[in-house]
Structure formats: C-alpha cells, structure tokens
Design a protein around this motif. Structure first.
Motif, PDB file in Angstrom:
ATOM      1  N   GLU A  31       0.839  -1.200   0.000  1.00  0.00           N
ATOM      2  CA  GLU A  31       0.000   0.000   0.000  1.00  0.00           C
ATOM      3  C   GLU A  31       0.873   1.249   0.000  1.00  0.00           C
ATOM      4  O   GLU A  31       1.853   1.332   0.720  1.00  0.00           O
ATOM      5  N   VAL A  32       0.517   2.219  -0.823  1.00  0.00           N
ATOM      6  CA  VAL A  32       1.244   3.481  -0.883  1.00  0.00           C
ATOM      7  C   VAL A  32       0.269   4.609  -0.562  1.00  0.00           C
ATOM      8  O   VAL A  32      -0.835   4.639  -1.081  1.00  0.00           O
ATOM      9  N   GLU A  33       0.688   5.504   0.312  1.00  0.00           N
ATOM     10  CA  GLU A  33      -0.114   6.679   0.645  1.00  0.00           C
ATOM     11  C   GLU A  33       0.746   7.913   0.441  1.00  0.00           C
ATOM     12  O   GLU A  33       1.963   7.845   0.547  1.00  0.00           O
ATOM     13  N   ALA A  34       0.095   9.026   0.193  1.00  0.00           N
ATOM     14  CA  ALA A  34       0.801  10.302   0.090  1.00  0.00           C
ATOM     15  C   ALA A  34       0.578  11.088   1.375  1.00  0.00           C
ATOM     16  O   ALA A  34      -0.476  10.970   2.011  1.00  0.00           O
ATOM     17  N   MET A  35       1.585  11.846   1.773  1.00  0.00           N
ATOM     18  CA  MET A  35       1.437  12.759   2.901  1.00  0.00           C
ATOM     19  C   MET A  35       2.257  14.012   2.604  1.00  0.00           C
ATOM     20  O   MET A  35       3.220  13.973   1.850  1.00  0.00           O
ATOM     21  N   ARG A  36       1.830  15.127   3.191  1.00  0.00           N
ATOM     22  CA  ARG A  36       2.484  16.417   2.939  1.00  0.00           C
ATOM     23  C   ARG A  36       3.082  16.930   4.244  1.00  0.00           C
ATOM     24  O   ARG A  36       2.434  16.906   5.289  1.00  0.00           O
ATOM     25  N   ARG A  55       5.405  17.414  11.368  1.00  0.00           N
ATOM     26  CA  ARG A  55       3.978  17.067  11.278  1.00  0.00           C
ATOM     27  C   ARG A  55       3.618  16.976   9.808  1.00  0.00           C
ATOM     28  O   ARG A  55       3.794  17.920   9.047  1.00  0.00           O
ATOM     29  N   PHE A  56       3.152  15.799   9.432  1.00  0.00           N
ATOM     30  CA  PHE A  56       2.683  15.558   8.076  1.00  0.00           C
ATOM     31  C   PHE A  56       1.167  15.534   8.078  1.00  0.00           C
ATOM     32  O   PHE A  56       0.539  15.130   9.063  1.00  0.00           O
ATOM     33  N   GLN A  57       0.571  15.932   6.969  1.00  0.00           N
ATOM     34  CA  GLN A  57      -0.871  15.818   6.760  1.00  0.00           C
ATOM     35  C   GLN A  57      -1.095  14.557   5.946  1.00  0.00           C
ATOM     36  O   GLN A  57      -0.603  14.447   4.820  1.00  0.00           O
ATOM     37  N   LEU A  83       6.625   6.536  12.180  1.00  0.00           N
ATOM     38  CA  LEU A  83       5.486   7.450  12.086  1.00  0.00           C
ATOM     39  C   LEU A  83       4.497   7.179  13.204  1.00  0.00           C
ATOM     40  O   LEU A  83       4.245   6.024  13.549  1.00  0.00           O
ATOM     41  N   GLU A  84       3.926   8.255  13.750  1.00  0.00           N
ATOM     42  CA  GLU A  84       2.907   8.148  14.790  1.00  0.00           C
ATOM     43  C   GLU A  84       1.659   8.896  14.344  1.00  0.00           C
ATOM     44  O   GLU A  84       1.483  10.075  14.650  1.00  0.00           O
ATOM     45  N   PRO A  85       0.777   8.210  13.598  1.00  0.00           N
ATOM     46  CA  PRO A  85      -0.487   8.849  13.194  1.00  0.00           C
ATOM     47  C   PRO A  85      -1.397   9.031  14.393  1.00  0.00           C
ATOM     48  O   PRO A  85      -1.298   8.315  15.385  1.00  0.00           O
ATOM     49  N   ASN A  86      -2.307  10.014  14.299  1.00  0.00           N
ATOM     50  CA  ASN A  86      -3.331  10.161  15.334  1.00  0.00           C
ATOM     51  C   ASN A  86      -4.220   8.931  15.322  1.00  0.00           C
ATOM     52  O   ASN A  86      -4.249   8.168  14.356  1.00  0.00           O
ATOM     53  N   LEU A  87      -4.958   8.750  16.381  1.00  0.00           N
ATOM     54  CA  LEU A  87      -5.792   7.563  16.512  1.00  0.00           C
ATOM     55  C   LEU A  87      -6.846   7.482  15.420  1.00  0.00           C
ATOM     56  O   LEU A  87      -7.462   8.492  15.075  1.00  0.00           O
ATOM     57  N   THR A  93      -5.836  13.922  10.767  1.00  0.00           N
ATOM     58  CA  THR A  93      -5.015  13.202   9.790  1.00  0.00           C
ATOM     59  C   THR A  93      -3.545  13.580   9.933  1.00  0.00           C
ATOM     60  O   THR A  93      -2.761  13.397   9.019  1.00  0.00           O
ATOM     61  N   SER A  94      -3.164  14.103  11.093  1.00  0.00           N
ATOM     62  CA  SER A  94      -1.772  14.453  11.327  1.00  0.00           C
ATOM     63  C   SER A  94      -0.945  13.211  11.627  1.00  0.00           C
ATOM     64  O   SER A  94      -1.405  12.284  12.298  1.00  0.00           O
ATOM     65  N   ILE A  95       0.276  13.223  11.130  1.00  0.00           N
ATOM     66  CA  ILE A  95       1.231  12.147  11.365  1.00  0.00           C
ATOM     67  C   ILE A  95       2.485  12.812  11.923  1.00  0.00           C
ATOM     68  O   ILE A  95       3.031  13.727  11.303  1.00  0.00           O
ATOM     69  N   TRP A  96       2.947  12.357  13.081  1.00  0.00           N
ATOM     70  CA  TRP A  96       4.074  12.986  13.763  1.00  0.00           C
ATOM     71  C   TRP A  96       5.334  12.150  13.666  1.00  0.00           C
ATOM     72  O   TRP A  96       5.287  10.926  13.709  1.00  0.00           O
ATOM     73  N   VAL A  97       6.457  12.851  13.560  1.00  0.00           N
ATOM     74  CA  VAL A  97       7.779  12.228  13.635  1.00  0.00           C
ATOM     75  C   VAL A  97       8.586  13.073  14.609  1.00  0.00           C
ATOM     76  O   VAL A  97       8.635  14.299  14.470  1.00  0.00           O
ATOM     77  N   ARG A  98       9.196  12.429  15.596  1.00  0.00           N
ATOM     78  CA  ARG A  98      10.004  13.142  16.588  1.00  0.00           C
ATOM     79  C   ARG A  98      11.461  12.717  16.443  1.00  0.00           C
ATOM     80  O   ARG A  98      11.756  11.527  16.439  1.00  0.00           O
TER      81      ARG A  98
END
Length: 131
Positions: A31-36, A55-57, A83-87, A93-98
C-alpha cells in the motif's frame, strides 16, 4: 532542495515544508499513501543532540499505524521513519515524527551500507521510545 537520504536534519526538513512524500511499508507493504509535510518544529539543540518534530498531513481515510515506514521524495530520496499517526476515528489526519539526533555519531565505528542505516534508525527509534 537538499538530499534527505542519509542527511535527516532540521535544516534539511525545513527546505521540504509543504512538499509531498510517498509512504509505504508497515503491515501493508504494497500500500502506498501520500502525505504532505506541513510543519517543522525546532525543539532545541545543545552540543550533543538536535531535537525537532515533523507534522505531516495524511490521507482522510489513512490506514497507517505506529510503525517504521519507507518514505520517498523524488528529489530527497528514500529513507525510513517511525510514524505516529493520530488515533483512527479521531478525525485528525496528522502524522508525527520526533527526532533526537546525536550530533557526534561515530560513523567510522558504525557498520557500513544498509547495516549503518539500520543502526542509525535503531538509535532514533530507541530515543523516540524514551521520550
């Protein structure tokens, strides 16, 4: 734009704010998804560590879960991130990277090639797990 592959840093990611990336891997490797990349947050630095968050959308109906994924950008190259997407179901639709990056990593002592990338990724994941 600078290459990100092998050069994940605050200054490099700042140049990519607003850019789109492809995400693949995790449980559904095909599966491939796009994020910004919508936000780059400087969380401070000292002589030893550079800390920042991304923070990616993501997609509205994303199936991404907390995991390591392959990330690709046409100019920035390929790399892996935790990646840590919101629940799911949260409406976000935020995806966090620390990042907690050691500034003086001894590359000469590290394994070469893919082993080096895996060693660096393991260090980043271990730091993220502690925070």
């Amino acid at each position: 734009l600078p290459k990100l592959e092998g050069a994940l840093s605050l200054s490099n990611f700042l140049a990519y704010q607003g850019e789109s990336f492809l995400v693949y891997g995790g449980e559904d490797a095909r599966e491939v998804e796009a994020m910004r990349l919508v936000e780059v947050l400087d969380k401070g630095a000292d002589d030893r560590v550079e800390q920042f968050w991304l923070r990616f959308q993501g997609q509205p109906h994303s199936m991404l879960k907390k995991s390591v994924y392959n990330i690709e950008h046409s100019i920035g190259g390929r790399f892996q991130l935790w990646l840590e997407p919101n629940l799911p179901g949260s409406g976000e639709t935020s995806i966090w990277v620390r990042f907690n990056i050691l500034k003086h990593f001894d590359h000469a002592a590290a394994p070469k090639g893919i082993e080096q990338e895996e060693a660096e990724l393991a260090a980043v994941i271990a730091e993220q797990a502690r925070s």
